[in-house]
Design a protein around this motif. Sequence first.
Motif, PDB file in Angstrom:
ATOM      1  N   LEU A 242       0.829  -1.208   0.000  1.00 28.18           N
ATOM      2  CA  LEU A 242       0.000   0.000   0.000  1.00 28.18           C
ATOM      3  C   LEU A 242       0.863   1.257   0.000  1.00 28.18           C
ATOM      4  CD1 LEU A 242      -3.205   0.668   2.003  1.00 28.18           C
ATOM      5  CD2 LEU A 242      -1.305   2.233   2.319  1.00 28.18           C
ATOM      6  N   VAL A 243       1.886   1.285   0.856  1.00 25.92           N
ATOM      7  CA  VAL A 243       2.717   2.485   0.969  1.00 25.92           C
ATOM      8  C   VAL A 243       3.535   2.700  -0.303  1.00 25.92           C
ATOM      9  CG1 VAL A 243       4.569   3.594   2.263  1.00 25.92           C
ATOM     10  CG2 VAL A 243       2.799   2.329   3.478  1.00 25.92           C
ATOM     11  N   VAL A 244       4.109   1.635  -0.852  1.00 25.66           N
ATOM     12  CA  VAL A 244       4.873   1.778  -2.106  1.00 25.66           C
ATOM     13  C   VAL A 244       3.967   2.297  -3.216  1.00 25.66           C
ATOM     14  CG1 VAL A 244       6.121   0.530  -3.904  1.00 25.66           C
ATOM     15  CG2 VAL A 244       6.602   0.045  -1.502  1.00 25.66           C
ATOM     16  N   SER A 245       2.772   1.761  -3.316  1.00 26.69           N
ATOM     17  CA  SER A 245       1.838   2.214  -4.344  1.00 26.69           C
ATOM     18  C   SER A 245       1.475   3.680  -4.156  1.00 26.69           C
ATOM     19  CB  SER A 245       0.572   1.353  -4.317  1.00 26.69           C
ATOM     20  OG  SER A 245       0.859  -0.003  -4.597  1.00 26.69           O
ATOM     21  N   SER A 246       1.272   4.101  -2.906  1.00 19.18           N
ATOM     22  CA  SER A 246       0.949   5.507  -2.657  1.00 19.18           C
ATOM     23  C   SER A 246       2.109   6.417  -3.021  1.00 19.18           C
ATOM     24  CB  SER A 246       0.565   5.708  -1.190  1.00 19.18           C
ATOM     25  OG  SER A 246       1.678   5.516  -0.324  1.00 19.18           O
ATOM     26  N   LEU A 247       3.328   5.950  -2.785  1.00 21.30           N
ATOM     27  CA  LEU A 247       4.502   6.744  -3.157  1.00 21.30           C
ATOM     28  C   LEU A 247       4.621   6.872  -4.673  1.00 21.30           C
ATOM     29  CD1 LEU A 247       7.075   5.329  -0.586  1.00 21.30           C
ATOM     30  CD2 LEU A 247       6.185   7.663  -0.638  1.00 21.30           C
ATOM     31  N   VAL A 248       4.351   5.782  -5.379  1.00 18.27           N
ATOM     32  CA  VAL A 248       4.390   5.834  -6.844  1.00 18.27           C
ATOM     33  C   VAL A 248       3.343   6.815  -7.363  1.00 18.27           C
ATOM     34  CG1 VAL A 248       3.968   4.500  -8.947  1.00 18.27           C
ATOM     35  CG2 VAL A 248       5.343   3.525  -7.104  1.00 18.27           C
ATOM     36  N   ILE A 249       2.136   6.719  -6.841  1.00 24.44           N
ATOM     37  CA  ILE A 249       1.065   7.625  -7.277  1.00 24.44           C
ATOM     38  C   ILE A 249       1.422   9.071  -6.962  1.00 24.44           C
ATOM     39  CG2 ILE A 249      -1.340   8.282  -6.878  1.00 24.44           C
ATOM     40  CD1 ILE A 249      -1.936   5.332  -6.306  1.00 24.44           C
ATOM     41  N   GLY A 250       1.874   9.315  -5.743  1.00 23.73           N
ATOM     42  CA  GLY A 250       2.178  10.672  -5.321  1.00 23.73           C
ATOM     43  C   GLY A 250       3.333  11.295  -6.089  1.00 23.73           C
ATOM     44  N   ARG A 251       4.418  10.562  -6.248  1.00 19.34           N
ATOM     45  CA  ARG A 251       5.579  11.130  -6.927  1.00 19.34           C
ATOM     46  C   ARG A 251       5.295  11.352  -8.409  1.00 19.34           C
ATOM     47  NH1 ARG A 251      10.314  11.405  -4.243  1.00 19.34           N
ATOM     48  NH2 ARG A 251      11.497  11.390  -6.184  1.00 19.34           N
ATOM     49  N   LEU A 252       4.592  10.433  -9.039  1.00 20.51           N
ATOM     50  CA  LEU A 252       4.284  10.614 -10.455  1.00 20.51           C
ATOM     51  C   LEU A 252       3.358  11.803 -10.677  1.00 20.51           C
ATOM     52  CD1 LEU A 252       3.757   6.942 -11.743  1.00 20.51           C
ATOM     53  CD2 LEU A 252       5.716   8.448 -12.143  1.00 20.51           C
ATOM     54  N   ALA A 253       2.312  11.890  -9.873  1.00 22.27           N
ATOM     55  CA  ALA A 253       1.305  12.928 -10.092  1.00 22.27           C
ATOM     56  C   ALA A 253       1.745  14.293  -9.572  1.00 22.27           C
ATOM     57  CB  ALA A 253      -0.016  12.523  -9.430  1.00 22.27           C
ATOM     58  N   VAL A 254       2.375  14.335  -8.413  1.00 21.95           N
ATOM     59  CA  VAL A 254       2.692  15.610  -7.772  1.00 21.95           C
ATOM     60  C   VAL A 254       4.052  16.150  -8.205  1.00 21.95           C
ATOM     61  CG1 VAL A 254       3.018  16.773  -5.550  1.00 21.95           C
ATOM     62  CG2 VAL A 254       1.268  15.000  -5.788  1.00 21.95           C
ATOM     63  N   ILE A 255       5.063  15.293  -8.221  1.00 19.51           N
ATOM     64  CA  ILE A 255       6.426  15.759  -8.492  1.00 19.51           C
ATOM     65  C   ILE A 255       6.746  15.745  -9.988  1.00 19.51           C
ATOM     66  CG2 ILE A 255       8.872  15.284  -8.071  1.00 19.51           C
ATOM     67  CD1 ILE A 255       8.094  14.219  -5.327  1.00 19.51           C
ATOM     68  N   LEU A 256       6.369  14.663 -10.669  1.00 25.44           N
ATOM     69  CA  LEU A 256       6.716  14.551 -12.092  1.00 25.44           C
ATOM     70  C   LEU A 256       5.642  15.085 -13.030  1.00 25.44           C
ATOM     71  CD1 LEU A 256       8.357  10.991 -12.072  1.00 25.44           C
ATOM     72  CD2 LEU A 256       9.446  13.236 -11.872  1.00 25.44           C
ATOM     73  N   GLY A 257       4.481  15.429 -12.514  1.00 26.01           N
ATOM     74  CA  GLY A 257       3.436  16.023 -13.335  1.00 26.01           C
ATOM     75  C   GLY A 257       2.708  15.062 -14.250  1.00 26.01           C
ATOM     76  N   VAL A 258       2.763  13.781 -13.981  1.00 25.92           N
ATOM     77  CA  VAL A 258       2.037  12.794 -14.781  1.00 25.92           C
ATOM     78  C   VAL A 258       0.534  12.966 -14.516  1.00 25.92           C
ATOM     79  CG1 VAL A 258       1.665  10.318 -15.132  1.00 25.92           C
ATOM     80  CG2 VAL A 258       3.975  11.199 -14.717  1.00 25.92           C
ATOM     81  N   PRO A 259      -0.313  12.838 -15.539  1.00 28.96           N
ATOM     82  CA  PRO A 259      -1.759  12.937 -15.305  1.00 28.96           C
ATOM     83  C   PRO A 259      -2.213  11.976 -14.217  1.00 28.96           C
ATOM     84  CG  PRO A 259      -1.303  12.970 -17.648  1.00 28.96           C
ATOM     85  CD  PRO A 259       0.009  12.695 -16.969  1.00 28.96           C
ATOM     86  N   VAL A 260      -3.133  12.445 -13.387  1.00 29.81           N
ATOM     87  CA  VAL A 260      -3.561  11.676 -12.220  1.00 29.81           C
ATOM     88  C   VAL A 260      -4.073  10.284 -12.585  1.00 29.81           C
ATOM     89  CG1 VAL A 260      -5.235  11.590 -10.333  1.00 29.81           C
ATOM     90  CG2 VAL A 260      -3.984  13.695 -10.785  1.00 29.81           C
ATOM     91  N   PRO A 261      -4.915  10.131 -13.627  1.00 29.54           N
ATOM     92  CA  PRO A 261      -5.377   8.769 -13.955  1.00 29.54           C
ATOM     93  C   PRO A 261      -4.232   7.814 -14.282  1.00 29.54           C
ATOM     94  CG  PRO A 261      -6.760  10.391 -15.032  1.00 29.54           C
ATOM     95  CD  PRO A 261      -5.600  11.134 -14.467  1.00 29.54           C
TER      96      PRO A 261
END
Length: 359
Positions: free
Chosen positions: A109-128
């Motif tokens: 769960l935590v690894v998945s949340s980190l992947v989602i957060g870093r991609l969407a917030v830091i790298l600017g990847v679209p949220v979906p």
Amino acid sequence: MSEHTAPTKTISDFEAKLAEADKSVASFERDDKSLIPMIRAFVRSNPTIIPAFVLLISVVFFSIIAPRFMTPGALSTVLQQVTVTGFVAIAQTLVILTAGIDLSVGAILVVSSLVIGRLAVILGVPVPLAIAAGMGIGALMGWLNGFLVAKIKLPPFIVTLGTLSIFTALKLWYSHSESIRNLDIEQNAPALLWFGNGIKAFGATITFGGMALIILAAIVWYILNHTAWGRHVHAIGDDPDAAMLSGIRVDRTLISVYAAAGLICGFAAWVAIGRVGSVSPISFETVNLGSITAVVIGGTSLFGGRGSIVGSVLGAFIVGVFNTGLSLAGVDDYWQQFAAGTLVIVAVALDQWLRRASQ
């Protein structure tokens, strides 16, 4: 000298003797006519009865000793507190139904949340896309657990204990031990906080995360009870050798179970971000124990083959009710942990008692 031959019996002689034989059907005294064996068999065939009864008694008890417990705000707080644990408990239930266990669900769960957060917030990847990537990573980690259990034939406890350490190291490496703040999420990817929002009515707040928990529980319940895959999961938990002889592809089903558990944890990561409002590599460190506690209290057997999704969700609510009720009653935190541990021991003892119903 003449030969004397012994008289032979004809078929009619045998038929005549057979007609004289006793035709009564053998009968055996049953030992389940008393009340206790009947109750045991009933509870075993309806595993959600006990957790539902315990939840009802708990609500009544804490409403008496802590009058504020029955307020809409307090009850909605219970739902919010158990949301993430409930999601992980659903994933854990799938694994335990196969007579396995997954100690790495919290790390997934935590690894998945980190992947989602870093991609969407830091790298600017679209949220979906970020959410899909996080769920994919969760499914991949679950698949790895299933492969090691099903193909390499390693014990589930040892496998997931090892991957727990591996995934824990990976989350610290990937995040650089840094958290993603709520302010950054609100500015760059506010959709990640959606499950933390909800509907307010009569002093209560029903979050979208809580609604999603109920919907997911209903979906997984239907799959387990009305699809071939669900019947295969129960059959493997009952007896994997018999399941294999009946034509079930045990290895493939086990791998799919662990992968599905990882996928659910990946989705729960999105819910968790909305629940706490941030992303941290050290968050939800106790969700492993919480999920197992909810599953066991909910009536799922640690020996596999028996249990229900509804019971696991009720188990999560029982833990939440105890924690909130004891807190409102002014009880110290360590007594809350004492109560949770006692519930687990009682639930396992009850499971052992119920197992004797089939012997």
